[in-house]
Write an enzyme that holds these catalytic residues in place. Structure first.
Site, PDB file in Angstrom:
ATOM      1  N   GLU A  17     -10.106   3.978   6.220  1.00 51.49           N
ATOM      2  CA  GLU A  17      -9.345   4.052   7.460  1.00 51.49           C
ATOM      3  C   GLU A  17     -10.629   4.709   8.423  1.00 51.49           C
ATOM      4  O   GLU A  17     -10.329   4.422   9.507  1.00 51.49           O
ATOM      5  CB  GLU A  17      -8.267   5.094   7.255  1.00 51.49           C
ATOM      6  CG  GLU A  17      -6.936   4.463   6.444  1.00 51.49           C
ATOM      7  CD  GLU A  17      -6.473   3.237   7.158  1.00 51.49           C
ATOM      8  OE1 GLU A  17      -7.025   2.937   8.276  1.00 51.49           O
ATOM      9  OE2 GLU A  17      -5.754   2.289   6.375  1.00 51.49           O
TER      10      GLU A  17
ATOM     11  N   ASP B 276       0.103   8.502  -1.282  1.00 49.20           N
ATOM     12  CA  ASP B 276       0.787   8.785   0.089  1.00 49.20           C
ATOM     13  C   ASP B 276       0.519   9.930   0.793  1.00 49.20           C
ATOM     14  O   ASP B 276       0.323  10.170   2.142  1.00 49.20           O
ATOM     15  CB  ASP B 276       2.342   8.339   0.079  1.00 49.20           C
ATOM     16  CG  ASP B 276       2.767   7.747   1.123  1.00 49.20           C
ATOM     17  OD1 ASP B 276       2.359   6.745   1.550  1.00 49.20           O
ATOM     18  OD2 ASP B 276       4.017   7.970   1.789  1.00 49.20           O
TER      19      ASP B 276
ATOM     20  N   HIS C 136      -9.905  -3.870   9.524  1.00 48.67           N
ATOM     21  CA  HIS C 136      -9.813  -3.803   7.955  1.00 48.67           C
ATOM     22  C   HIS C 136     -10.464  -5.254   7.509  1.00 48.67           C
ATOM     23  O   HIS C 136     -10.374  -5.127   6.202  1.00 48.67           O
ATOM     24  CB  HIS C 136      -8.218  -3.607   7.878  1.00 48.67           C
ATOM     25  CG  HIS C 136      -7.829  -2.105   7.920  1.00 48.67           C
ATOM     26  ND1 HIS C 136      -8.300  -1.245   7.065  1.00 48.67           N
ATOM     27  CD2 HIS C 136      -6.637  -1.559   8.465  1.00 48.67           C
ATOM     28  CE1 HIS C 136      -7.766   0.072   7.090  1.00 48.67           C
ATOM     29  NE2 HIS C 136      -6.909  -0.202   7.963  1.00 48.67           N
TER      30      HIS C 136
ATOM     31  N   TYR D 198      -8.308   9.192   8.656  1.00 49.27           N
ATOM     32  CA  TYR D 198      -8.225   8.325  10.104  1.00 49.27           C
ATOM     33  C   TYR D 198      -9.318   8.903  11.067  1.00 49.27           C
ATOM     34  O   TYR D 198     -10.269   8.283  11.507  1.00 49.27           O
ATOM     35  CB  TYR D 198      -6.971   7.935  10.698  1.00 49.27           C
ATOM     36  CG  TYR D 198      -6.180   7.064   9.869  1.00 49.27           C
ATOM     37  CD1 TYR D 198      -5.988   5.759  10.417  1.00 49.27           C
ATOM     38  CD2 TYR D 198      -5.265   7.463   8.746  1.00 49.27           C
ATOM     39  CE1 TYR D 198      -4.838   4.871   9.640  1.00 49.27           C
ATOM     40  CE2 TYR D 198      -4.520   6.668   8.174  1.00 49.27           C
ATOM     41  CZ  TYR D 198      -4.298   5.299   8.549  1.00 49.27           C
ATOM     42  OH  TYR D 198      -3.478   4.462   7.752  1.00 49.27           O
TER      43      TYR D 198
ATOM     44  N   HIS E 113      -7.386  -2.505  15.173  1.00 45.80           N
ATOM     45  CA  HIS E 113      -7.469  -1.787  13.929  1.00 45.80           C
ATOM     46  C   HIS E 113      -6.943  -2.787  12.927  1.00 45.80           C
ATOM     47  O   HIS E 113      -7.923  -2.566  11.872  1.00 45.80           O
ATOM     48  CB  HIS E 113      -6.397  -0.622  14.091  1.00 45.80           C
ATOM     49  CG  HIS E 113      -6.188   0.079  12.985  1.00 45.80           C
ATOM     50  ND1 HIS E 113      -6.968   1.127  12.819  1.00 45.80           N
ATOM     51  CD2 HIS E 113      -5.767   0.103  11.550  1.00 45.80           C
ATOM     52  CE1 HIS E 113      -6.985   2.070  11.730  1.00 45.80           C
ATOM     53  NE2 HIS E 113      -6.093   1.061  11.001  1.00 45.80           N
ATOM     54  N   GLU E 114      -6.202  -3.552  12.753  1.00 50.23           N
ATOM     55  CA  GLU E 114      -5.756  -4.172  11.717  1.00 50.23           C
ATOM     56  C   GLU E 114      -6.768  -5.271  11.343  1.00 50.23           C
ATOM     57  O   GLU E 114      -7.193  -5.461  10.309  1.00 50.23           O
ATOM     58  CB  GLU E 114      -4.472  -4.898  11.573  1.00 50.23           C
ATOM     59  CG  GLU E 114      -3.272  -3.920  12.072  1.00 50.23           C
ATOM     60  CD  GLU E 114      -3.411  -2.752  11.247  1.00 50.23           C
ATOM     61  OE1 GLU E 114      -3.925  -2.887   9.926  1.00 50.23           O
ATOM     62  OE2 GLU E 114      -2.750  -1.709  11.562  1.00 50.23           O
TER      63      GLU E 114
ATOM     64  N   ARG F  87       9.453   2.986  12.325  1.00 49.99           N
ATOM     65  CA  ARG F  87       7.918   3.168  12.050  1.00 49.99           C
ATOM     66  C   ARG F  87       7.617   4.669  11.669  1.00 49.99           C
ATOM     67  O   ARG F  87       8.315   5.607  12.506  1.00 49.99           O
ATOM     68  CB  ARG F  87       7.192   2.721  13.496  1.00 49.99           C
ATOM     69  CG  ARG F  87       5.720   2.924  13.461  1.00 49.99           C
ATOM     70  CD  ARG F  87       5.096   2.438  14.798  1.00 49.99           C
ATOM     71  NE  ARG F  87       3.643   2.542  14.704  1.00 49.99           N
ATOM     72  CZ  ARG F  87       2.987   2.392  15.814  1.00 49.99           C
ATOM     73  NH1 ARG F  87       3.539   1.802  17.044  1.00 49.99           N
ATOM     74  NH2 ARG F  87       1.616   2.353  15.893  1.00 49.99           N
TER      75      ARG F  87
ATOM     76  N   GLY G 160       2.528   0.972  11.822  1.00 50.96           N
ATOM     77  CA  GLY G 160       2.052   0.287  13.041  1.00 50.96           C
ATOM     78  C   GLY G 160       1.718  -1.234  12.562  1.00 50.96           C
ATOM     79  O   GLY G 160       2.309  -1.871  13.113  1.00 50.96           O
ATOM     80  N   GLY G 161       1.107  -1.159  11.593  1.00 47.46           N
ATOM     81  CA  GLY G 161       0.507  -2.452  11.102  1.00 47.46           C
ATOM     82  C   GLY G 161      -0.014  -2.345   9.963  1.00 47.46           C
ATOM     83  O   GLY G 161      -0.320  -1.288   9.297  1.00 47.46           O
ATOM     84  N   MET G 162      -0.119  -3.591   8.969  1.00 50.37           N
ATOM     85  CA  MET G 162      -0.530  -3.441   7.558  1.00 50.37           C
ATOM     86  C   MET G 162      -1.390  -4.700   7.432  1.00 50.37           C
ATOM     87  O   MET G 162      -1.113  -5.845   7.985  1.00 50.37           O
ATOM     88  CB  MET G 162       0.442  -3.546   6.561  1.00 50.37           C
ATOM     89  CG  MET G 162       0.281  -3.662   4.962  1.00 50.37           C
ATOM     90  SD  MET G 162      -0.818  -2.037   4.710  1.00 50.37           S
ATOM     91  CE  MET G 162      -2.063  -2.669   3.432  1.00 50.37           C
ATOM     92  N   GLU G 163      -2.759  -4.460   7.023  1.00 47.79           N
ATOM     93  CA  GLU G 163      -3.841  -5.329   7.170  1.00 47.79           C
ATOM     94  C   GLU G 163      -3.640  -6.429   6.048  1.00 47.79           C
ATOM     95  O   GLU G 163      -4.874  -6.748   5.562  1.00 47.79           O
ATOM     96  CB  GLU G 163      -5.327  -4.597   7.159  1.00 47.79           C
ATOM     97  CG  GLU G 163      -5.480  -3.923   6.079  1.00 47.79           C
ATOM     98  CD  GLU G 163      -4.879  -2.368   5.973  1.00 47.79           C
ATOM     99  OE1 GLU G 163      -4.207  -2.074   6.511  1.00 47.79           O
ATOM    100  OE2 GLU G 163      -5.450  -1.676   5.032  1.00 47.79           O
TER     101      GLU G 163
ATOM    102  N   GLN H 104       0.843  -1.331   0.035  1.00 54.10           N
ATOM    103  CA  GLN H 104      -0.134   0.130  -0.116  1.00 54.10           C
ATOM    104  C   GLN H 104       0.759   1.185  -0.056  1.00 54.10           C
ATOM    105  O   GLN H 104       1.796   1.206   0.787  1.00 54.10           O
ATOM    106  CB  GLN H 104      -0.979  -0.026   1.279  1.00 54.10           C
ATOM    107  CG  GLN H 104      -1.979   0.891   1.017  1.00 54.10           C
ATOM    108  CD  GLN H 104      -3.150   1.011   2.376  1.00 54.10           C
ATOM    109  OE1 GLN H 104      -2.375   0.867   3.506  1.00 54.10           O
ATOM    110  NE2 GLN H 104      -4.325   1.350   2.306  1.00 54.10           N
TER     111      GLN H 104
HETATM  112 ZN    ZN Z   1      -5.569   1.263   8.771  1.00 57.72          ZN
END
Ligand code: ZN
Length: 616
Positions: free
Chosen positions: A332, A389, A313, A397, A309-310, A569, A282-285, A155
């Site tokens: 988001e 981006d 998603h 968010y 959160h992930e 991060r 932080g995370g990617m779903e 992403q």
């Molecule tokens: Zn997200």
């Protein structure tokens, strides 16, 4: 999926139309500013990937074979960026292809000659040193420090840098993959995954649910698996696996809470892999296997809202996907709303409100930062000609969240939940854009209940409307009282802080008054040892204040440098380098950045390059 189903029904009703089926692409795709693909002419439907991962040369090479659907077009266009393409075949025969001009953001159109009835195309290719999705780590950059590591980040538009593909969120494909890696390492993907290493380093994957290109993902390293329940578990390096397993032990409860809110989990397995600290998010779903930063392993489950959160998603984003990156808030904003609801279900309203207030503060900071770019504070964006981006900030968010929270307060929770549940079910495995969402909202929640709401103002106007929900947290009000008392008297009520969560500490530190003195900072640091905190969130906000207020006590400068040289991060790193910039200390920032940059994934490095005006 949904549209194919409708077509099948109409065939039954109008049999004569179906006797001579016209060759046509089933779906209609809208204009896409960030992909060269022309899916209304020819579109990919399934990928068979056959690749080898070579750590010595830092190259992935192999063949991507696609099943395609066409309306008789003479060519199919894919996206590619910094890939060496050596050969393309159509139905097994070598065919012509061209790579168009390189655009720094979008890459190149890969145009492949096909025939009216071509069924598949096969592209033999290899990645290059400029492939932005991949981060190759040496052993020193991992937790165990014994083996190299590789992960991808797709992403928003980086999948095209490691696989030639139609890289638009509107286009969904299923895939299978064969991946060869060194035999002492394990490969995992956004797919059905192995739970143990194979003897020969060859792994086979299958993803039967159709996904957009940005959710293609691969990680390779010396990792292990440990189950939490029969459908949840964690992957991590050996030295991390027990800590990770304990930290995320509520994962099954989270899936149950989420299902209870918005319907069945459609992806069978929900695992998390904890990556080395350079992971940019932080995370990617990535479906079935969320990629996560190790900075959330705090030892007390205090930062696990990231997993919520992930997981969220799996509905908002992966099941119902934004059509274009201009509609990113649909991914988001819904996910932050859903995350907050999961956290409330598991840990209560107060925890959820603390998270919501942190988001509100992030949003106010973002609005201040974007005060000269009001168009970028609208939920619906216009990113044509820009990198998507640019839209990945707190507006999507936290303003997205605030819109949904305000809407919930207006219509009531019961109606809101029924609406969302139906929305996810009816749009499952498809894409939606802002305009379709507004129509759906009016038809299924507002008009039928005679409710008026300023939806258009929320979505198409800058800033935050006056009717925004006012979020209150008793815990945070208490924190503000303790802080005010300290500022007034220089005395800290340590007893009042003894049970504080990292969120409360974060709130305390982030809200220091602008004229807090270095002496006061030293006093707080000596009392609470913030400089040596083991909680990454507390460290980040404390280092930010230290930089802004020119605090140099307790060797905090060394700690800041170590932090920035280890953690990649983007949120953390950007916060700290921005603080250096605000404090007119860019020269010091550049000294750190020159050594830290090599540890960052391209998405973090690109952001900081721009922020600090750095070029190699
Ligand atoms: Zn997200």
């Amino acid at each position: 999926m949904k549209k194919a189903f409708v077509l099948a029904i109409s065939c039954l009703l109008f049999l004569t139309n179906c006797e001579q089926p016209k060759k046509e692409v089933i779906k209609t795709y809208t204009e896409e500013p960030h992909s060269y693909a022309q899916p209304n002419d020819a579109v990919i439907s399934h990928l068979s990937l056959d690749i080898e991962v070579n750590f010595d040369t830092r190259v992935i090479n192999g063949t991507a074979t696609y099943n395609i659907e066409t309306n008789g077009a003479a060519q199919i266009i894919l996206d590619a960026k910094y890939l060496n393409i050596s050969e393309v075949k159509a139905d097994g025969k070598v065919t012509d292809f061209t790579l168009g001009a390189m655009d720094e953001s979008l890459g190149q159109p890969l145009t492949i000659a096909i025939k009216e009835n071509t069924k598949n195309i096969a592209i033999t290719y290899q990645t290059t040193a400029k492939t932005e999705a991949l981060q190759w780590l040496n052993a020193q950059q991992t937790a165990d420090k014994t083996n190299p590591f590789l992960f991808t980040q797709g992403q928003a538009i980086l999948t095209r840098t490691w696989i030639p593909i139609q890289d638009s969120p509107q286009i969904r494909i299923t895939y299978d993959a064969t991946v060869k890696v060194p035999s002492n390492l394990m490969a995992v993907m956004s797919a059905e995954n192995p739970k143990e290493k194979t003897a020969d380093g060859i792994y086979h994957f299958k993803m039967v649910q159709p996904i957009p290109a940005y959710l293609m993902a691969l990680a390779v390293g010396d990792i292990e698996y440990k189950a939490i329940s029969n459908r949840t578990g964690v992957y991590a390096e050996k030295s991390m696996i027990e800590k990770v397993h304990t930290e995320f032990s509520d994962m099954e409860k989270m899936v149950l809470a989420a299902e209870n809110l918005y319907g069945a989990y459609d992806w069978e397995q929900f695992d998390v892999i904890v990556l080395p600290p350079s992971f940019p998010f932080g995370g990617m779903e990535n479906p079935r296997l969320t990629f996560a930063t190790p900075t959330v392993i705090a030892g007390d489950k205090s930062l696990t809202s990231l997993v919520a959160h992930e997981l969220a998603h799996s509905w908002s984003g992966n099941l119902v996907t934004n059509s274009t990156w201009d509609d990113f808030w649909l991914n988001e904003g819904f996910t932050v709303y859903f995350e907050t609801r999961i956290m409330e279900a598991l840990y209560g309203k107060e925890r959820a409100n603390m998270l919501a207030l942190i988001g509100r503060q992030d949003l106010d900071d973002e609005l201040e930062y974007l005060k000269d770019k009001p168009n970028d504070t609208k939920l619906k964006l216009d990113l044509k000609g820009r990198n998507p981006d640019d839209g990945m900030n707190s507006i999507a968010y936290d303003k997205g969240y605030l819109f949904l929270r305000t809407l919930e307060e207006k219509v009531g929770r019961d109606k809101m939940d029924a609406f969302l549940k139906a929305y996810f079910k009816e749009n499952a495995f498809s894409t939606t854009n802002t305009e379709d969402f507004i129509k759906y909202l009016n038809a299924n929640l507002l008009d039928n209940n005679n409710i008026t709401f300023n939806t258009l103002e929320w979505i198409y106007e800058p800033g935050v409307p006056a009717n925004a929900s006012v979020i209150k947290s008793d815990a945070f009000s208490n924190v503000e009282r303790v802080l005010q008392n300290f500022m007034d008297t220089n005395k800290i009520d340590a007893a009042a802080t003894s049970q504080w969560t990292p969120q409360e500490w974060g709130h305390f530190i982030r809200n220091f008054s602008k004229d807090i003195s270095v002496t006061q900072l030293q006093q707080l640091d000596d009392t609470f040892n913030f400089t040596n905190s083991t909680n990454s969130y507390i460290s980040m906000v404390w280092y930010e204040q230290s930089i802004l207020n020119a605090y140099h006590g307790n060797d905090v400068d060394i700690k800041i440098s170590e932090f920035l040289n280890t953690v990649g991060r983007r949120w953390y790193v950007t916060t700290l380098f921005s603080a250096f910039k605000k404090a007119d200390r860019v020269d010091e920032a550049l000294v750190i950045y020159k050594t830290a940059r090599q540890n960052y994934h391209s998405v973090t490095a690109n952001t900081i390059d721009t922020l600090l005006g750095y070029s190699e």
